[in-house]
Scaffold this active site. Structure first.
Site, PDB file in Angstrom:
ATOM      1  N   ASP A   1       0.831  -1.217   0.000  1.00 40.38           N
ATOM      2  CA  ASP A   1       0.000   0.000   0.000  1.00 40.38           C
ATOM      3  C   ASP A   1       0.861   1.260   0.000  1.00 40.38           C
ATOM      4  O   ASP A   1       1.973   1.259   0.519  1.00 40.38           O
ATOM      5  CB  ASP A   1      -0.911  -0.021   1.241  1.00 40.38           C
ATOM      6  CG  ASP A   1      -2.082   0.943   1.106  1.00 40.38           C
ATOM      7  OD1 ASP A   1      -2.354   1.419  -0.013  1.00 40.38           O
ATOM      8  OD2 ASP A   1      -2.722   1.230   2.134  1.00 40.38           O
TER       9      ASP A   1
ATOM     10  N   ASN B   1     -10.999  -2.658  -5.296  1.00 39.58           N
ATOM     11  CA  ASN B   1     -10.268  -1.634  -6.051  1.00 39.58           C
ATOM     12  C   ASN B   1     -10.976  -1.220  -7.345  1.00 39.58           C
ATOM     13  O   ASN B   1     -10.601  -0.223  -7.976  1.00 39.58           O
ATOM     14  CB  ASN B   1      -8.823  -2.073  -6.348  1.00 39.58           C
ATOM     15  CG  ASN B   1      -7.915  -2.028  -5.124  1.00 39.58           C
ATOM     16  OD1 ASN B   1      -6.992  -2.843  -4.980  1.00 39.58           O
ATOM     17  ND2 ASN B   1      -8.141  -1.077  -4.220  1.00 39.58           N
TER      18      ASN B   1
HETATM   19  C1  IPE Z   1      -5.394  -2.743  -0.192  1.00 33.91           C
HETATM   20  O1  IPE Z   1      -5.086  -1.402  -0.304  1.00 33.91           O
HETATM   21  C2  IPE Z   1      -5.339  -3.399  -1.534  1.00 33.91           C
HETATM   22  C3  IPE Z   1      -4.021  -3.526  -2.151  1.00 33.91           C
HETATM   23  C4  IPE Z   1      -2.893  -3.144  -1.631  1.00 33.91           C
HETATM   24  C5  IPE Z   1      -4.012  -4.161  -3.443  1.00 33.91           C
HETATM   25  P1  IPE Z   1      -6.228  -0.292  -0.467  1.00 33.91           P
HETATM   26  O2  IPE Z   1      -5.503   0.989  -0.631  1.00 33.91           O
HETATM   27  O3  IPE Z   1      -7.159  -0.686  -1.541  1.00 33.91           O
HETATM   28  O4  IPE Z   1      -6.980  -0.384   0.925  1.00 33.91           O
HETATM   29  P2  IPE Z   1      -7.869   0.691   1.677  1.00 33.91           P
HETATM   30  O5  IPE Z   1      -8.881   1.212   0.706  1.00 33.91           O
HETATM   31  O6  IPE Z   1      -6.944   1.790   2.145  1.00 33.91           O
HETATM   32  O7  IPE Z   1      -8.469  -0.050   2.822  1.00 33.91           O
HETATM   33  C1  IPE Z   2      -1.573   0.358  -3.421  1.00 35.28           C
HETATM   34  O1  IPE Z   2      -1.400   1.731  -3.416  1.00 35.28           O
HETATM   35  C2  IPE Z   2      -1.869  -0.162  -4.806  1.00 35.28           C
HETATM   36  C3  IPE Z   2      -3.225  -0.676  -4.994  1.00 35.28           C
HETATM   37  C4  IPE Z   2      -4.159  -0.690  -4.101  1.00 35.28           C
HETATM   38  C5  IPE Z   2      -3.549  -1.206  -6.292  1.00 35.28           C
HETATM   39  P1  IPE Z   2      -2.622   2.754  -3.337  1.00 35.28           P
HETATM   40  O2  IPE Z   2      -3.004   3.125  -4.738  1.00 35.28           O
HETATM   41  O3  IPE Z   2      -3.698   2.229  -2.499  1.00 35.28           O
HETATM   42  O4  IPE Z   2      -1.889   3.988  -2.637  1.00 35.28           O
HETATM   43  P2  IPE Z   2      -2.533   4.979  -1.575  1.00 35.28           P
HETATM   44  O5  IPE Z   2      -3.096   4.149  -0.475  1.00 35.28           O
HETATM   45  O6  IPE Z   2      -3.577   5.764  -2.294  1.00 35.28           O
HETATM   46  O7  IPE Z   2      -1.381   5.796  -1.129  1.00 35.28           O
HETATM   47 MG    MG Z   3      -4.119   2.393  -0.524  1.00 37.84          MG
END
Ligand code: IPE
Ligand code: IPE
Ligand code: MG
Length: 243
Positions: free
Chosen positions: A32, A80
């Protein structure tokens, strides 16, 4: 194992390691922080995801000395899809590019690709690429599991339905029908970026896993971070509800 307890969840919860944790066999990472990495630099989110893929590549390349049997990476959750169409497209295109560019290296490095989640409902060309990648890496010794269109609640519901079709619903029969059934029990679950939640990842498998939440944003994550996490894990005492 000695007085190491719980045998009721052999493929699920408690059978992971010895009482003194020692070496982790199976580590999973919630990767993340790509978006925040980009935002901090006033860059587009897509670039954060691109750097996130580079972090994956760097980590897989650095894995060998860590002697893990399995690394599981959360790449795209079933939630997602709520993101903008552009961001979802960017992520899917990065996935296509990554398989194309890195499959050869996986095969050469004895990596066995596994995929968990409802990945068969992704775009047909991605499904075909993944099927090919699974077939070509099937004999690899080191497991790399990628969670794609993955949601743990959906995985558990599917597993329970399959267990019910074939007999009784029990912890063991559910475990045996999870997408992770062929993988070793989960020892350590890491989340980057400072968020302290599981976001629907490996809810069943994490029953007795150790957890580690680090502030590092995923694009900054290096093999040394995983090495440090493994050292931390080795110091923990797993008790599985025992004394
Ligand atoms: C979890 O991260 C999913 C992945 C890393 C693929 P998210 O960024 O989607 O999670 P939330 O929305 O902060 O809970
Ligand atoms: C994780 O990074 C990647 C996926 C969930 C696909 P994020 O895109 O969730 O990054 P933040 O949480 O917005 O920083
Ligand atoms: Mg995230």
């Amino acid at each position: 194992m000695g007085d190491s307890p719980d045998t009721t969840q052999s493929s699920g919860a408690g059978a992971g390691g010895d009482r003194a944790s020692g070496r982790a066999r199976h580590v999973a990472i919630i990767m993340d922080g790509n978006g925040r990495w980009a935002k901090k630099r006033a860059l587009p989110r897509a670039l954060g995801h691109q750097r996130g893929v580079e972090a994956v590549r760097r980590l897989v390349r650095g894995l060998e000395p860590m002697e893990l049997d399995c690394l599981t990476l959360y790449a795209f959750s079933s939630e997602n899809w709520k993101r903008s169409e552009t961001e979802v497209d960017d992520l899917m295109n990065l996935m296509r590019k990554f398989i194309k560019s890195d499959l050869r290296e996986f095969i050469e490095n004895d990596v066995q690709l596994n995929i968990i989640g409802d990945w068969r409902s992704l775009a047909p060309d991605i499904v075909a690429m993944l099927e090919d990648a699974l077939a070509q890496t099937a004999n690899g010794k080191r497991k790399l599991a990628v969670a794609l269109n993955y949601g743990a609640q959906n995985e558990i519901a599917r597993a329970a339905a399959r267990a019910a079709e074939n007999g009784e619903i029990t912890p063991d029969s559910i475990s045996a029908n999870l997408d992770t059934a062929g993988l070793p029990p989960l020892d350590l679950l890491i989340r980057t970026s400072g968020e302290i939640r599981l976001s629907n990842f490996l809810l069943w498998q994490a029953a007795y896993a150790e957890m580690l939440f680090v502030d590092t944003l995923w694009p900054d994550f290096k093999p040394e971070h995983l090495e440090r996490a493994l050292d931390d894990f080795a110091q923990r005492e797993r008790r599985y509800g025992g004394r």
